[in-house]
Write a protein that holds these residues in place. Structure first.
Motif, PDB file in Angstrom:
ATOM      1  N   ALA A 448       0.829  -1.204   0.000  1.00 56.12           N
ATOM      2  CA  ALA A 448       0.000   0.000   0.000  1.00 56.12           C
ATOM      3  C   ALA A 448       0.863   1.253   0.000  1.00 56.12           C
ATOM      4  O   ALA A 448       0.575   2.225  -0.713  1.00 56.12           O
ATOM      5  N   GLU A 449       1.920   1.246   0.790  1.00 55.08           N
ATOM      6  CA  GLU A 449       2.812   2.415   0.842  1.00 55.08           C
ATOM      7  C   GLU A 449       3.481   2.652  -0.517  1.00 55.08           C
ATOM      8  O   GLU A 449       3.607   3.795  -0.974  1.00 55.08           O
ATOM      9  N   GLY A 450       3.906   1.572  -1.171  1.00 61.85           N
ATOM     10  CA  GLY A 450       4.556   1.710  -2.472  1.00 61.85           C
ATOM     11  C   GLY A 450       3.625   2.265  -3.532  1.00 61.85           C
ATOM     12  O   GLY A 450       4.007   3.121  -4.336  1.00 61.85           O
ATOM     13  N   VAL A 451       2.376   1.786  -3.512  1.00 59.08           N
ATOM     14  CA  VAL A 451       1.398   2.294  -4.479  1.00 59.08           C
ATOM     15  C   VAL A 451       1.093   3.762  -4.208  1.00 59.08           C
ATOM     16  O   VAL A 451       1.029   4.586  -5.125  1.00 59.08           O
ATOM     17  N   GLY A 452       0.917   4.112  -2.925  1.00 52.24           N
ATOM     18  CA  GLY A 452       0.648   5.507  -2.580  1.00 52.24           C
ATOM     19  C   GLY A 452       1.765   6.437  -3.026  1.00 52.24           C
ATOM     20  O   GLY A 452       1.521   7.531  -3.558  1.00 52.24           O
ATOM     21  N   GLN A 453       3.004   6.019  -2.801  1.00 51.21           N
ATOM     22  CA  GLN A 453       4.143   6.826  -3.232  1.00 51.21           C
ATOM     23  C   GLN A 453       4.177   6.982  -4.750  1.00 51.21           C
ATOM     24  O   GLN A 453       4.473   8.065  -5.268  1.00 51.21           O
ATOM     25  N   MET A 454       3.883   5.919  -5.469  1.00 51.87           N
ATOM     26  CA  MET A 454       3.863   5.983  -6.927  1.00 51.87           C
ATOM     27  C   MET A 454       2.819   6.990  -7.418  1.00 51.87           C
ATOM     28  O   MET A 454       3.079   7.794  -8.318  1.00 51.87           O
ATOM     29  N   LEU A 455       1.632   6.961  -6.816  1.00 49.05           N
ATOM     30  CA  LEU A 455       0.574   7.872  -7.232  1.00 49.05           C
ATOM     31  C   LEU A 455       0.972   9.324  -7.022  1.00 49.05           C
ATOM     32  O   LEU A 455       0.718  10.194  -7.867  1.00 49.05           O
ATOM     33  N   VAL A 456       1.597   9.617  -5.894  1.00 48.61           N
ATOM     34  CA  VAL A 456       1.962  11.000  -5.573  1.00 48.61           C
ATOM     35  C   VAL A 456       3.183  11.446  -6.357  1.00 48.61           C
ATOM     36  O   VAL A 456       3.189  12.508  -7.000  1.00 48.61           O
ATOM     37  N   PHE A 461      -0.730  12.804  -7.979  1.00 44.52           N
ATOM     38  CA  PHE A 461      -1.863  12.851  -7.071  1.00 44.52           C
ATOM     39  C   PHE A 461      -1.502  13.745  -5.885  1.00 44.52           C
ATOM     40  O   PHE A 461      -0.405  13.635  -5.324  1.00 44.52           O
ATOM     41  N   ALA A 462      -2.405  14.640  -5.499  1.00 40.98           N
ATOM     42  CA  ALA A 462      -2.153  15.491  -4.332  1.00 40.98           C
ATOM     43  C   ALA A 462      -2.165  14.618  -3.076  1.00 40.98           C
ATOM     44  O   ALA A 462      -3.089  13.820  -2.884  1.00 40.98           O
ATOM     45  N   PRO A 463      -1.144  14.750  -2.192  1.00 42.03           N
ATOM     46  CA  PRO A 463      -1.094  13.887  -1.002  1.00 42.03           C
ATOM     47  C   PRO A 463      -2.355  13.946  -0.161  1.00 42.03           C
ATOM     48  O   PRO A 463      -2.775  12.932   0.409  1.00 42.03           O
ATOM     49  N   GLU A 464      -2.991  15.130  -0.088  1.00 35.27           N
ATOM     50  CA  GLU A 464      -4.186  15.245   0.739  1.00 35.27           C
ATOM     51  C   GLU A 464      -5.380  14.516   0.132  1.00 35.27           C
ATOM     52  O   GLU A 464      -6.401  14.325   0.800  1.00 35.27           O
ATOM     53  N   ARG A 465      -5.275  14.122  -1.148  1.00 33.35           N
ATOM     54  CA  ARG A 465      -6.366  13.383  -1.786  1.00 33.35           C
ATOM     55  C   ARG A 465      -6.057  11.892  -1.883  1.00 33.35           C
ATOM     56  O   ARG A 465      -6.775  11.172  -2.564  1.00 33.35           O
ATOM     57  N   TRP A 609       4.391  -5.815  -7.035  1.00 31.07           N
ATOM     58  CA  TRP A 609       5.645  -5.459  -7.695  1.00 31.07           C
ATOM     59  C   TRP A 609       5.434  -5.339  -9.209  1.00 31.07           C
ATOM     60  O   TRP A 609       5.890  -4.379  -9.831  1.00 31.07           O
ATOM     61  N   THR A 610       4.706  -6.298  -9.770  1.00 32.12           N
ATOM     62  CA  THR A 610       4.441  -6.253 -11.210  1.00 32.12           C
ATOM     63  C   THR A 610       3.579  -5.036 -11.556  1.00 32.12           C
ATOM     64  O   THR A 610       3.794  -4.375 -12.572  1.00 32.12           O
ATOM     65  N   LEU A 611       2.595  -4.741 -10.701  1.00 32.23           N
ATOM     66  CA  LEU A 611       1.766  -3.558 -10.902  1.00 32.23           C
ATOM     67  C   LEU A 611       2.625  -2.297 -10.931  1.00 32.23           C
ATOM     68  O   LEU A 611       2.467  -1.425 -11.807  1.00 32.23           O
ATOM     69  N   LEU A 612       3.552  -2.175  -9.985  1.00 32.62           N
ATOM     70  CA  LEU A 612       4.417  -0.992  -9.923  1.00 32.62           C
ATOM     71  C   LEU A 612       5.322  -0.898 -11.144  1.00 32.62           C
ATOM     72  O   LEU A 612       5.596   0.202 -11.645  1.00 32.62           O
ATOM     73  N   GLN A 613       5.796  -2.042 -11.637  1.00 38.05           N
ATOM     74  CA  GLN A 613       6.619  -2.015 -12.846  1.00 38.05           C
ATOM     75  C   GLN A 613       5.793  -1.549 -14.047  1.00 38.05           C
ATOM     76  O   GLN A 613       6.271  -0.799 -14.890  1.00 38.05           O
ATOM     77  N   GLY A 614       4.553  -2.029 -14.103  1.00 44.19           N
ATOM     78  CA  GLY A 614       3.677  -1.594 -15.186  1.00 44.19           C
ATOM     79  C   GLY A 614       3.433  -0.094 -15.146  1.00 44.19           C
ATOM     80  O   GLY A 614       3.521   0.599 -16.171  1.00 44.19           O
ATOM     81  N   LEU A 615       3.123   0.435 -13.945  1.00 49.60           N
ATOM     82  CA  LEU A 615       2.891   1.871 -13.803  1.00 49.60           C
ATOM     83  C   LEU A 615       4.165   2.668 -14.029  1.00 49.60           C
ATOM     84  O   LEU A 615       4.106   3.854 -14.394  1.00 49.60           O
ATOM     85  N   GLY A 616       5.310   2.036 -13.827  1.00 48.20           N
ATOM     86  CA  GLY A 616       6.572   2.714 -14.088  1.00 48.20           C
ATOM     87  C   GLY A 616       6.843   2.952 -15.557  1.00 48.20           C
ATOM     88  O   GLY A 616       7.756   3.699 -15.917  1.00 48.20           O
ATOM     89  N   GLY A 617       6.034   2.339 -16.434  1.00 48.17           N
ATOM     90  CA  GLY A 617       6.193   2.578 -17.863  1.00 48.17           C
ATOM     91  C   GLY A 617       6.065   1.328 -18.710  1.00 48.17           C
ATOM     92  O   GLY A 617       5.809   1.415 -19.915  1.00 48.17           O
ATOM     93  N   LYS A 618       6.210   0.152 -18.111  1.00 47.83           N
ATOM     94  CA  LYS A 618       6.207  -1.067 -18.912  1.00 47.83           C
ATOM     95  C   LYS A 618       4.828  -1.430 -19.440  1.00 47.83           C
ATOM     96  O   LYS A 618       4.708  -2.182 -20.404  1.00 47.83           O
ATOM     97  N   ALA A 619       3.784  -0.876 -18.831  1.00 50.39           N
ATOM     98  CA  ALA A 619       2.431  -1.165 -19.308  1.00 50.39           C
ATOM     99  C   ALA A 619       1.979  -0.208 -20.411  1.00 50.39           C
ATOM    100  O   ALA A 619       0.851  -0.317 -20.888  1.00 50.39           O
ATOM    101  N   ASP A 620       2.835   0.686 -20.819  1.00 54.47           N
ATOM    102  CA  ASP A 620       2.515   1.552 -21.969  1.00 54.47           C
ATOM    103  C   ASP A 620       2.786   0.739 -23.234  1.00 54.47           C
ATOM    104  O   ASP A 620       3.828   0.862 -23.873  1.00 54.47           O
ATOM    105  N   LEU A 621       1.827  -0.074 -23.598  1.00 50.46           N
ATOM    106  CA  LEU A 621       2.046  -1.073 -24.653  1.00 50.46           C
ATOM    107  C   LEU A 621       2.139  -0.475 -26.048  1.00 50.46           C
ATOM    108  O   LEU A 621       2.744  -1.067 -26.937  1.00 50.46           O
ATOM    109  N   ASN A 622       1.532   0.694 -26.279  1.00 50.29           N
ATOM    110  CA  ASN A 622       1.576   1.271 -27.624  1.00 50.29           C
ATOM    111  C   ASN A 622       2.453   2.523 -27.711  1.00 50.29           C
ATOM    112  O   ASN A 622       2.481   3.192 -28.728  1.00 50.29           O
ATOM    113  N   GLU A 664      -1.223   9.038 -17.090  1.00 51.17           N
ATOM    114  CA  GLU A 664      -0.361   9.682 -18.074  1.00 51.17           C
ATOM    115  C   GLU A 664       1.069   9.716 -17.540  1.00 51.17           C
ATOM    116  O   GLU A 664       1.354  10.296 -16.498  1.00 51.17           O
ATOM    117  N   LEU A 665       1.965   9.058 -18.266  1.00 54.42           N
ATOM    118  CA  LEU A 665       3.351   8.966 -17.820  1.00 54.42           C
ATOM    119  C   LEU A 665       4.036  10.327 -17.942  1.00 54.42           C
ATOM    120  O   LEU A 665       4.005  10.941 -19.012  1.00 54.42           O
TER     121      LEU A 665
END
Length: 841
Positions: A448-456, A461-465, A609-622, A664-665
């Protein structure tokens, strides 16, 4: 409204063919055009206020009255498509007013206005691209697009108005051209200073100052400030006093809501400056009236910011000797400009951007005039800043005495929020390790902490949201309250997005009908009272349908079934349509009776971990720098299945209209250096397995829905991209590869970026650092030298250059590079390191 349209048309006639006008003719046309514009702004304000009063009225005939007004905008006799752009901002304001009424007639009217605004956006794109073809009718829209050429429109306007007549009506008669005279020697005025004024022509080469007039605006000023922040660009906001407040008979300031906008601008580091009280033409003012225009706004600015700047800009650039003397007495300095965006006149953002960039190329430096009261300025600004940065321009700010370029630091990632169209981004992130009556977990909170950090940190994402619930806070009532209370009280809007992440136990219960029902398990749930203590997926469905946001994505790192999702599918041209459709999607870690695989890298589960890698750019398939919910599932589900016993599931929740949640990356802006973190060996090993699955993507990807059936996801089509975008993507891919220690592949990507964009200092530095990591110090030094030639202000490249020379044994060059680094970044994080290295040498 017809008078508004007439002024709009006159402005176009005045300013079209500007390149063919002499400097004097341009000055006259711009001066009169700005007067027309500001007169029109007052009309817009009055119409806006009248419409707001009408919408709030209890009179049932108000909807018919508003419908008549829309009839005029949509199909008024004699209106060209381009005419309708004159009403765009008024229509946006009307949409916001109507949205406050929840009655059925108001909802229908809201839909009609929304469709009209879509059509206006299409008209704007039409004139950007000069489309000749006549499109068919759009039955879902009220405005039928005619698709006239802009030249045809201007030709029609010239039958109604003539530039000379408009100028004459405003007191200007163009003289006959004078005979050319010998050019006088350079004077201070030509160098950019005239009687104490600043024009910007004495700035260093490739240096610009960004200025914004006529605000503050309750919406656009903040949007412009947010864009500037993404580019680390300073700016000056010349504000009109009456937009901030009033000054009473005793000379005391009484501030209004505009002052709050000004305070936010100041807190963000922008300079506040004076643009008169009422935007009157001060060259025609004298005596106390002239002084009040200057001093009243100064009083208001001091009430907002006691250290307000000493800068003043005359409305329309019109000043007289008495005005200059009044400024001197008030210890204020007149600031003019030498690059005019004409954003007050030009309705098309791409045309504004092109004009500014062409003028910047011609001038080579200067002060750019914008206005922070237009949506079109907001749209044009990213393209302008993007090009200026790419061309090596620097942005100067006011330090209280002069314009200076601050010591540059790595720019913040550039978020292109306009593409996805979200207003605000919300998240509910839940992680539970310490269950009261269920087996303990070890990775959920870290997930949860890793996902939250990725979003912000990555997606802005605004931390207060970002509402985070961990362990004891993640009770049943706490989780439901996050949806029903915190989001509701946070003013969730229809144009917002919501991301929900749950890491914890999931359970499945067989109903008497034989259907499975899935649950997420809060921290206080009793295994013997699953039906009452846990949260059934049917309730998650109800929550998803009740949320007023545009798009929602639920990601569950827990295993269960029973949702009955509909099939998810990608649309190759979805961006334009995506804004019109609600999206409610869910991605889960696995199916019934499957255990979540913990033991992933960095304290994460394999799924997260796989989710975070995808959000890091690997899931931008096109490769379009956008990651949709479908793309994320298409990357995560097969990858997780290939390295674990889990079969992640994905689909759209009931109530979804086919919309896609979109990430949006941001463009990566990190200059690689010795402080850049790389992945651990176990992370690299797992990523190698994940990448093997994604190395040859098929046209369709098969994943499971939550009933256990196969669902085919169509991979999005590859989109065309500019060479600059391709270069940025190659650089970003290189960074991912570098962090995985795949140096040969990273080198190839950085090389590709430089082939596409030869002056790309970021890629040059990063290529050099790949050589440095492989002990190729001479090659590294050459690329670091290239980087500092392309961008002399980039301090970190000098530090890298010092390291490369030191490792190659060239102490003199190493000391020189470290010295330059310390001059550029004396307080930088690497200053102590650079001093230590110099002492060793």
């Amino acid at each position: 409204m017809k008078t508004m349209l007439a002024s709009y048309r006159k402005i176009i006639v005045l300013t079209q063919d500007e390149a063919a006008l002499s400097a004097e003719e341009r000055a006259q046309a711009n001066g009169v055009g700005q007067q027309l514009f500001h007169e029109n702004q007052e009309r817009v304000g009055k119409v806006d206020a009248a419409l707001a009063q009408l919408v709030a009225s209890p009179n049932p005939a108000r909807f018919d009255a508003l419908g008549t007004l829309l009839d005029y905008v949509e199909s008024g006799e004699g209106l060209y498509d381009a005419d309708r752009l004159a009403f765009r901002e008024l229509m946006q304001s009307l949409l916001a007013q109507v949205a406050k009424d929840s009655s059925l007639p108001a909802i229908k009217l809201h839909k009609r206005i929304s469709e009209d605004l879509d059509a206006l956006a299409e008209i704007e794109r039409n004139y950007e691209k000069e489309i000749r073809a006549v499109f068919g009718r759009f039955e879902s829209r009220s405005i039928i697009l005619k698709r006239e050429k802009w030249e045809s429109y201007v030709a029609y306007l010239k039958t109604l108005y003539q530039r000379e007549r408009i100028l004459k009506d405003y007191g200007f008669v163009a003289p006959y051209p004078a005979r050319p005279e010998p050019q006088a020697p350079s004077t201070p005025a030509q160098a950019g200073v005239e009687e104490g004024e600043i024009f910007g022509k004495t700035l260093p080469r490739k240096t610009v100052v960004l200025t914004f007039d006529d605000g503050p605006h309750r919406r656009y000023s903040d949007e412009i400030a947010a864009i500037l922040k993404q580019y680390n660009a300073p700016a000056i906001f010349f504000s009109v006093g009456r937009n901030i407040g009033a000054v009473d008979a005793q000379g005391k300031a009484k501030l209004n809501g505009g002052a709050d906008v000004m305070r936010r601008l100041k807190q963000s580091g922008y300079v506040l400056a004076n643009h008169s009280f009422s935007h009157a033409q001060l060259s025609k003012q004298t005596g106390d009236g002239l002084k009040a225009e200057i001093l009243n706004t100064d009083t208001l600015l001091k009430a907002v910011d006691p250290q307000r700047s000493s800068l003043f800009r005359f409305p329309y650039g019109a000043r007289n000797r008495e005005g200059m003397q009044a400024l001197e007495a008030a210890r204020l300095t007149s600031v003019m400009w030498n690059i005019d965006s004409l954003d007050w006149a030009d309705p098309v953002p791409s045309s504004i951007a092109d004009r500014v960039l062409r003028t910047v190329d011609k001038e080579g430096r200067g002060i750019i005039l914008f206005h922070d009261i237009h949506e079109r300025t907001v749209k044009a600004l990213p393209a302008i800043l993007d090009r200026l940065v790419a061309d090596g321009y620097q942005f100067a700010g006011w330090d209280g005495e002069s314009f200076k370029v601050a010591n540059a630091t790595a720019p913040a990632p550039v978020q292109r929020s306009a593409a996805t169209g979200y207003a605000n981004s919300w998240a509910i992130v839940v992680g539970i390790d310490k269950y009261q009556k269920w087996p303990q977990l070890h990775y959920a909170v870290r997930d949860a902490e890793g996902v939250g950090q990725m979003l912000v940190q990555k997606f802005g994402f605004a931390p207060e949201r970002v509402i985070t619930l961990k362990n004891e806070a993640a009770t049943r009532s706490g989780i439901l309250a996050a949806f029903h209370d915190k989001l509701a009280h946070g003013n969730l809007q229809p144009n917002d997005r919501i991301f929900v992440f749950f890491a914890g136990h999931g359970a499945t219960r067989k109903l008497s009908s034989g259907r499975d029902l899935g649950y997420i398990v809060p921290v206080d749930a009793d295994p013997n009272n699953l039906a009452t203590d846990a949260i059934p997926m049917t309730e998650i469905q109800n929550i998803a349908e009740s949320l007023p946001a545009k798009h929602a994505l639920f990601v569950m790192d827990a295993c269960y079934s029973g949702l009955g999702l509909t099939r998810g599918a990608a649309n190759a041209s979805f961006l334009r349509d995506n804004a019109k459709r609600l999206g409610r999607q869910m991605l889960t870690a696995g199916g019934t009776d499957q255990l979540v695989s913990d033991g992933g890298p960095n304290g994460h589960s394999v799924f997260t971990w796989t989710l975070l890698q995808g959000l890091g750019g690997k899931a931008d398939l096109n490769g379009d720098s956008l990651i949709t919910g479908t793309e994320l599932a298409a990357y995560v589900a097969p990858a997780v299945s290939s390295v674990s016993q889990q079969t992640p599931a994905f689909g759209s929740l009931p109530g979804s209209e086919g919309g896609e949640f979109v990430f949006e990356l941001p463009e990566e802006s990190e200059f690689l250096n010795t402080g850049t973190a790389q992945l651990s060996n176990d992370a690299i090993a797992l990523n190698t397995k994940l990448d093997a699955q994604a190395s040859a993507p098929a046209a369709t990807v098969v994943v499971k829905d939550l009933q256990g059936f196969d669902t085919r996801i169509t991979a999005p089509a590859v989109v065309p991209r500019s060479s600059r975008q391709q270069a940025q993507r190659a650089n970003d891919q290189g960074l991912l590869l570098y962090k995985e220690k795949q140096y040969a592949q990273a080198e190839a990507q950085f090389t590709e970026a430089l082939k596409l964009r030869p002056n790309f200092a970021l890629a040059a530095n990063n290529l050099g650092f790949v050589f440095y990591k492989q002990d190729k110090y001479a090659e590294a030094a050459r690329w670091f030298e290239n980087a500092v030639k392309m961008d002399p202000s980039r301090a970190i490249a000098y530090r890298n250059l010092g390291d490369a020379h030191a490792r190659a044994g060239d102490k003199a060059k190493a000391k020189a590079a470290y010295k330059t680094y310390l001059e550029l970044a004396p307080g930088g994080s690497g200053a102590g390191y650079a001093k230590e290295q110099m002492e060793r040498l």
